[in-house]
Design an enzyme around this catalytic site. Structure first.
Site, PDB file in Angstrom:
ATOM      1  N   LYS A 209      42.031  26.397  44.884  1.00  9.73           N
ATOM      2  CA  LYS A 209      41.406  25.167  45.463  1.00  9.73           C
ATOM      3  C   LYS A 209      40.834  24.574  44.154  1.00  9.73           C
ATOM      4  O   LYS A 209      40.922  23.433  44.290  1.00  9.73           O
ATOM      5  CB  LYS A 209      40.257  26.220  46.356  1.00  9.73           C
ATOM      6  CG  LYS A 209      39.470  24.894  46.935  1.00  9.73           C
ATOM      7  CD  LYS A 209      38.510  25.524  47.918  1.00  9.73           C
ATOM      8  CE  LYS A 209      37.560  24.492  48.307  1.00  9.73           C
ATOM      9  NZ  LYS A 209      36.218  24.912  49.132  1.00  9.73           N
ATOM     10  N   GLU A 215      41.492  33.570  35.977  1.00  6.94           N
ATOM     11  CA  GLU A 215      42.509  34.364  36.434  1.00  6.94           C
ATOM     12  C   GLU A 215      43.936  33.817  36.732  1.00  6.94           C
ATOM     13  O   GLU A 215      44.866  33.994  36.145  1.00  6.94           O
ATOM     14  CB  GLU A 215      42.322  35.260  37.621  1.00  6.94           C
ATOM     15  CG  GLU A 215      41.178  36.398  37.276  1.00  6.94           C
ATOM     16  CD  GLU A 215      39.742  35.990  37.514  1.00  6.94           C
ATOM     17  OE1 GLU A 215      39.477  34.507  37.542  1.00  6.94           O
ATOM     18  OE2 GLU A 215      38.823  36.794  37.982  1.00  6.94           O
ATOM     19  N   GLY A 269      37.468  29.158  50.570  1.00  9.44           N
ATOM     20  CA  GLY A 269      38.402  29.822  49.969  1.00  9.44           C
ATOM     21  C   GLY A 269      38.775  30.946  50.857  1.00  9.44           C
ATOM     22  O   GLY A 269      39.853  31.095  51.335  1.00  9.44           O
ATOM     23  N   ARG A 270      37.804  31.828  51.476  1.00  5.48           N
ATOM     24  CA  ARG A 270      37.955  32.914  51.998  1.00  5.48           C
ATOM     25  C   ARG A 270      38.422  32.769  53.548  1.00  5.48           C
ATOM     26  O   ARG A 270      38.800  33.483  54.417  1.00  5.48           O
ATOM     27  CB  ARG A 270      36.918  33.894  51.815  1.00  5.48           C
ATOM     28  CG  ARG A 270      35.578  33.109  52.431  1.00  5.48           C
ATOM     29  CD  ARG A 270      34.423  33.954  51.905  1.00  5.48           C
ATOM     30  NE  ARG A 270      33.130  33.586  52.076  1.00  5.48           N
ATOM     31  CZ  ARG A 270      32.603  32.771  51.081  1.00  5.48           C
ATOM     32  NH1 ARG A 270      33.236  32.606  49.988  1.00  5.48           N
ATOM     33  NH2 ARG A 270      31.437  32.317  51.363  1.00  5.48           N
ATOM     34  N   GLU A 355      31.429  38.313  50.941  1.00  3.86           N
ATOM     35  CA  GLU A 355      31.406  37.057  50.282  1.00  3.86           C
ATOM     36  C   GLU A 355      30.431  36.311  50.908  1.00  3.86           C
ATOM     37  O   GLU A 355      29.622  35.224  50.426  1.00  3.86           O
ATOM     38  CB  GLU A 355      32.513  36.234  49.611  1.00  3.86           C
ATOM     39  CG  GLU A 355      32.364  35.567  48.439  1.00  3.86           C
ATOM     40  CD  GLU A 355      33.772  34.970  47.665  1.00  3.86           C
ATOM     41  OE1 GLU A 355      33.839  35.636  46.454  1.00  3.86           O
ATOM     42  OE2 GLU A 355      34.511  34.357  48.304  1.00  3.86           O
ATOM     43  N   HIS A 386      42.923  61.991  56.948  1.00  2.94           N
ATOM     44  CA  HIS A 386      43.063  63.078  55.889  1.00  2.94           C
ATOM     45  C   HIS A 386      42.345  62.427  54.625  1.00  2.94           C
ATOM     46  O   HIS A 386      42.664  62.827  53.430  1.00  2.94           O
ATOM     47  CB  HIS A 386      44.420  63.073  55.736  1.00  2.94           C
ATOM     48  CG  HIS A 386      45.177  63.520  56.816  1.00  2.94           C
ATOM     49  ND1 HIS A 386      45.365  64.996  57.328  1.00  2.94           N
ATOM     50  CD2 HIS A 386      45.770  62.812  57.843  1.00  2.94           C
ATOM     51  CE1 HIS A 386      45.985  65.055  58.347  1.00  2.94           C
ATOM     52  NE2 HIS A 386      46.345  63.873  59.026  1.00  2.94           N
ATOM     53  N   LYS A 513      31.184  35.267  36.010  1.00  5.49           N
ATOM     54  CA  LYS A 513      32.251  34.594  35.178  1.00  5.49           C
ATOM     55  C   LYS A 513      31.590  33.871  34.065  1.00  5.49           C
ATOM     56  O   LYS A 513      32.461  33.787  33.168  1.00  5.49           O
ATOM     57  CB  LYS A 513      32.521  33.519  36.042  1.00  5.49           C
ATOM     58  CG  LYS A 513      33.368  33.623  37.458  1.00  5.49           C
ATOM     59  CD  LYS A 513      33.695  32.444  38.142  1.00  5.49           C
ATOM     60  CE  LYS A 513      34.343  32.661  39.524  1.00  5.49           C
ATOM     61  NZ  LYS A 513      34.229  31.412  40.322  1.00  5.49           N
TER      62      LYS A 513
END
Ligand code: F6P
Length: 521
Positions: A209, A215, A269-270, A355, A386, A513
């Site tokens: 965005k 990253e 973003g999310r 977030e 399990h 960051k």
């Protein structure tokens, strides 16, 4: 108009809930079922191909009434309208929150700063459709004229988790394109991905965005360098596309203008997988399936916006969650889909919910005095049985569960599906009913373990009375997955409104960051 700023703990309903909690905190769900033959029907909801059974919760009709009062007192209806019509409810960032406009199928106008955003949404969808068709049918070719065989999505957070989860969840509907995801800044990971790729037939989709995320830019630069080992700068236009709001930066990277898919600052973003951020989804499953996915979400939007709260799936799920979080003091919720396809649902929901609602300052800028965001976790059933389910069944914590199951399997393997769904029902039943001292005693006797009763009995007892929701969906289809994700988006929204926090900023990710950059220096 911004959201109202109402402290939930100052409402009458909160006080009522506090008193009510004292009365029913130890009540056994078994007693509630015994006292009400229609409990399952009373505490069930339907939406299209979804059946939601929330009867195995530590609630009564009175609880629900007080919770609904809380929603009314905190003016949830007003908040929902503001959310849908594009008011700037993301006040700290000065933005509207309009992921719902991205799947607005009736195309009714939605205005931001006096401008209808729907024409641009439609234009971008058209571009996604055309591009998807060209890549899928082989018309769009790589720099040496070969058809595209592989697609690599380069992004992180909302620019990765959503597309990755949906592509994996809808694997059954996938076409011939192989899809890969690079998110972590870990160079070993990107190297592993590139190792098996052919530069000539791979399409790279850079999704960011902001186009400033360390990253994503580092991975994109590394991949570009690798690409340029055999190709030229001029070839970038054939094998790279980007999705971003930051057109200048994208162009600076060398991406052709025609290969840029825009998004808008009113998409968080999310919440962005419905925009061009979902390009990899559309490429992987084809545009008609992507369109069905949007339609499913849109149907859930309509349900959420127009249904009275007592029959409104996201509202009821949010209220139950608040009941446990704020009155029982639970810390986490676990989401367990009974299909391997949804293995990535929990990591996606972690970003969506944590977030959004991991905040400790309210909309008045004051420190909250009550709990907000839950810890979300989970994985697919039956694998979790399990692994961590021991703690959910017999640990010291109450952990409300969302079980998600599907009536039909996709390949029609009845034997497997019956066993899978038997486990889906069994887990909810075991959490609810438990196993009493008497039952364990009888069982051990019956099995001929009489000599071990004294030694093992306490360890084999299950307290039960542990809550869960059972979300039963007809089939894992693009439409139903769209609706499921939208359901959790709106649940997150309702919680944020009631907790009086801002759900659409994420200042909490900034400090790390900044410090990473200092450490880098
Ligand atoms: O983690 C913080 C965050 O801003 C997320 O909200 C977002 O989804 C992610 O980083 C990626 O941001 P971008 O798409 O701008 O690269």
């Amino acid at each position: 108009m911004p959201l109202k700023k109402i402290n939930p703990t100052k409402t009458n309903s909160w006080k009522e809930l506090d008193n009510h909690f004292k009365q029913i905190k130890d009540v056994e769900m078994k007693t509630l079922f015994k006292g009400d033959k229609n409990r399952k029907e009373t505490f069930s909801l339907n939406f299209d191909e979804f059946d939601i059974d929330f009867s195995k919760n530590r609630i009564t009709e009175k609880t629900l009434k007080h919770l609904l009062d809380l929603a009314n007192e905190t003016e949830l209806k007003d908040a929902i309208e503001k959310y849908f019509i594009g008011d700037k409810i993301n006040e700290t960032e000065g933005r509207a929150v309009l992921h719902t406009a991205l799947r607005n199928q009736d195309g009714k106008s939605v205005f931001v700063d006096g401008k209808d955003v729907i024409p641009e949404v439609k234009e971008t969808l058209k571009k996604i459709e055309l591009f998807t068709n060209q890549v899928v049918n082989g018309e769009f070719k790589g720099y040496t004229g070969k058809k595209i065989t592989d697609v690599v999505n380069i992004g992180i957070g909302g620019s990765d988790l959503g597309p990755r989860m949906v592509v994996e969840s809808l694997h059954f509907y996938k076409n011939h394109l192989n899809t890969h995801f690079v998110s972590n800044i870990d160079g070993d990971h990107v190297t592993e991905i590139l190792k098996n790729l052919d530069r000539e037939t791979t399409l790279f989709v850079i999704v960011s965005k902001t186009f400033t995320t360390q990253e994503t830019l580092t991975n994109a630069e590394t991949i570009k360098k690798w690409f340029l080992e055999t190709a030229t700068e001029n070839d970038i236009q054939y094998n790279f596309v980007a999705v971003s709001t930051n057109l200048e930066k994208v162009k600076g990277f060398g991406i052709a203008e025609n290969n840029i898919f825009t998004m808008w600052d009113w998409v968080g973003g999310r919440y962005s997988l419905w925009s061009a951020v979902g390009l990899t989804i559309s490429l992987a499953i084809g545009y008609p399936n992507f369109d069905a996915f949007l339609k499913g979400a849109n149907q859930m939007d309509d349900h959420f916006r127009n249904t009275p709260f007592e029959k409104n799936v996201p509202v009821v799920l949010a209220l139950i969650s608040i009941w446990y979080n704020n009155f029982f003091g639970t810390e986490s919720e676990v989401v367990i889909p009974y299909t391997q396809y949804l293995e990535k649902l929990a990591p996606f929901l972690q970003q969506l919910s944590m977030e959004s609602n991991g905040k400790s300052v309210d909309r008045n800028g004051e420190k909250v005095t009550y709990q907000t965001g839950n810890i979300i976790w989970g994985n697919s059933g039956t694998n979790v049985q399990h692994a961590f389910m021991q703690l959910v069944h017999q640990g010291t914590k109450i952990i409300p569960v969302d079980f998600i199951g599907f009536e039909e399997s996709l390949y029609g393997n009845t034997d497997h599906h019956q066993k899978l769904m038997a486990n889906f029902y069994a887990q909810a039943e075991a959490l609810y009913a438990g196993k009493t001292v008497e039952e364990v005693h009888l069982d051990m006797k019956f099995k001929g373990d009489t000599d071990k009763i004294n030694q093992l009995l306490p360890f084999k007892v299950f307290e039960g009375n542990r809550p869960s929701n059972a979300i039963l969906i007809k089939k894992l289809s693009p439409k139903n997955l769209g609706a499921l994700i939208a359901m959790y988006e709106h649940k997150t929204f309702v919680q944020g409104v009631i907790w009086n926090i801002y759900s659409f900023d994420q200042f909490g990710v900034e400090l790390g960051k900044e410090l990473a950059n200092k450490f880098l220096e």
